[in-house]
Scaffold this active site. Structure first.
Site, short mmCIF file in Angstrom:
data_model
loop_
_atom_site.label_atom_id
_atom_site.label_comp_id
_atom_site.label_asym_id
_atom_site.label_seq_id
_atom_site.Cartn_x
_atom_site.Cartn_y
_atom_site.Cartn_z
CE LYS A 112 42.77 47.17 -65.18
NZ LYS A 112 43.00 46.21 -66.29
C1 LIG Z 1 43.19 46.56 -67.63
C2 LIG Z 1 43.78 45.54 -68.52
C3 LIG Z 1 44.35 45.87 -69.78
C4 LIG Z 1 44.31 47.28 -70.33
O1 LIG Z 1 45.17 48.15 -69.64
P1 LIG Z 1 45.03 49.74 -69.79
O2 LIG Z 1 45.97 50.33 -68.81
O3 LIG Z 1 43.59 50.06 -69.48
O4 LIG Z 1 45.38 50.09 -71.20
C5 LIG Z 1 44.95 44.86 -70.52
N1 LIG Z 1 44.97 43.59 -70.08
C6 LIG Z 1 44.43 43.23 -68.89
C7 LIG Z 1 44.48 41.79 -68.48
C8 LIG Z 1 43.83 44.18 -68.06
O5 LIG Z 1 43.30 43.80 -66.89
#
Ligand SMILES: *Cc1c(COP(=O)(O)O)cnc(C)c1O
Length: 469
Positions: A112
């Site tokens: 993120k």
């Molecule tokens: C947020 C997250 C996901 C999921 O990603 P999306 O874009 O919501 O599908 C998967 N793995 C981790 C470690 C995350 O922080």
């Protein structure tokens, strides 16, 4: 570039407008009015670019009219120059076919950061232009909160109030939020569950006491700018593996459908992608929707992959819009039905459009642990449980022959294993260490405010402290 709402009832906005708006005023999500497309020659010419330059090249069509090339390039260099790895999102080979794309070299050790670090800079740029300030209010069960806080800490025109359920996030996750001591960062530990915290946030967005006094902003993955930033690493990895002259397949651990939708956007832009594998844990609404057309929400079962424990995937609406012929009025009606009954059936156009590129697979807890053990045994790689869900799905789909053996299959490594070290230690017998750049996390001072679980206490705290930083 103009952006339109998936529900057809909100005004079209430019990039600056959609970045600051987040959700469209009709409840829909913004998508580009048309997909920009690169020719194979244009993609070939991107080979060898450093990540910040590649990012500026790939994102340029989406920001046109809102940022000059020089402004975009300066932002990309500032954001991606600071990551913990010179390649920003390096590839690691596991065996002849399988690769990992490491997306966890940002400040909070999850993918993120790649998008939120950029979003923070975009907010600052656009707010300065307008002479405005923004108050971000969010709720987190872990990863999003820390990445959002790190993205806006110290910015002049943005402040953030992040609610987390007291005692229900891991030590690492809490400390990644509470040890950020900037005056524009407010950590609120709320009595109750994540859903309670989330409900407070939603209510603030419709509470005239709040909206009358504050310019509220959101940082969840419905924001188009976040998806846009994630398109870049599909290009970066495909170029290294022979693209655009060789197709590449991806397996993406999926929750809100943001990361994997960015892969769809890359394909629309002309990047040859063989398959996008939507990998879910046992909370498998997306797997059911893609394999049988049945999109129905159940309860959430907690797993060792908490960032994928979701009931409803907000970004799925963007795919339904694009595959369903971009009919906003029809989709608005379909989504209204879903909001009432918590279930809907994909139309034929939506199901066929999705099946052209997406395949899905799910991993239960044992399969997730087995994938962690396999990566360690075969390639000496300690991977986090979310990544392991993706790797399990990649192996299952490859074994079924859906991705031919000659096509590289890249699993997105969405978190650093040290973030989920208890689950990792149970699966592989190794306790991963936090990387040196966050190593003193447990020696730092924490700052947070504990609040009772009621809405008014939370709201009054935000109103009483907004604008003070
Ligand atoms: C947020 C997250 C996901 C999921 O990603 P999306 O874009 O919501 O599908 C998967 N793995 C981790 C470690 C995350 O922080």
């Amino acid at each position: 570039m103009q952006y339109v709402s998936t529900r057809g009832g909100a005004p079209a906005l430019d990039f600056e407008g959609v970045t600051l708006a987040g959700l469209a005023s009709d409840g829909g999500l913004y998508v580009p009015a048309e997909w920009p497309r690169f020719s194979k020659d244009e993609i070939r010419a991107m080979r060898g670019l450093a990540y910040p330059d590649l990012a500026a090249r790939v994102m340029a069509p989406f920001v046109s009219g809102s940022l000059t090339e020089d402004e975009l390039s300066a932002i990309c260099h500032k954001v991606y120059g600071d990551f913990g790895h010179g390649a920003v999102t390096p590839l690691v080979q596991l065996d002849a076919q399988h690769w990992l794309l490491e997306l966890f070299h940002g400040p909070t050790l999850a993918f993120k950061d790649v998008a939120l670090q950029l979003l923070g800079r975009l907010f600052e740029t656009f707010l300065a232009r307008r002479g405005e300030r923004l108050t971000i209010v969010g709720a987190t069960s872990g990863d999003t909160g820390s990445a959002a806080i790190q993205a806006v800490a110290g910015l002049d025109r943005v402040e953030i109030f992040m609610l987390h359920p007291r005692g229900r996030v891991s030590d690492v996750q809490r400390r990644q939020m509470t040890t950020v001591l900037s005056p524009n960062v407010h950590n609120l530990a709320i009595d109750g569950s994540f859903d309670d915290a989330q409900a407070h946030v939603k209510r603030m967005f419709t509470d005239p006491e709040v909206t009358g006094r504050l310019n509220l902003g959101a940082v969840n993955s419905i924001n188009w700018a976040r998806l846009m930033a994630q398109v870049v690493y599909y290009f970066a990895s495909a170029l290294q593996l022979g693209g655009p002259d060789r197709p590449v397949a991806y397996s993406v651990p999926t929750g809100n459908f943001g990361d994997v939708f960015a892969g769809y956007v890359a394909a629309k832009m002309g990047l040859p992608i063989e398959r996008l594998i939507v990998a879910t844990n046992i909370n498998d609404i997306l797997h059911r929707a893609l394999s049988s057309g049945d999109y129905s929400a159940g309860g959430v079962t907690p797993t060792i992959t908490p960032s994928m424990d979701i009931q409803v995937s907000s970004n799925f609406e963007r795919l339904l819009f694009d595959c369903g012929g971009r009919d906003g009025a029809a989709l608005a009606q379909q989504m209204r039905g879903f909001e009432q009954t918590r279930a809907m059936q994909l139309t034929n156009a939506q199901a066929e459009g999705a099946a052209a590129l997406f395949t899905s697979a799910r991993a239960d807890q044992a399969e997730t642990a087995r994938a962690m053990a396999w990566a360690y045994r075969v390639a000496g790689q300690v991977i986090d449980p979310h990544t392991a869900v993706g790797l399990h799905a990649a192996q299952a789909v490859a074994a079924a022959g859906v991705v031919p053996a000659g096509v590289p299959l890249v699993t997105l490594a969405t978190a650093h294993p040290a973030k989920f070290r208890d689950a990792v230690e149970r699966a592989v017998g190794v306790r991963p260490a936090l990387p040196a750049r966050v190593g003193d996390l447990f020696g730092r001072e924490e700052s947070m405010v504990a609040l009772p679980g009621d809405y008014v206490a939370t709201r009054d705290y935000v109103l009483g402290h907004a604008g003070a930083g």
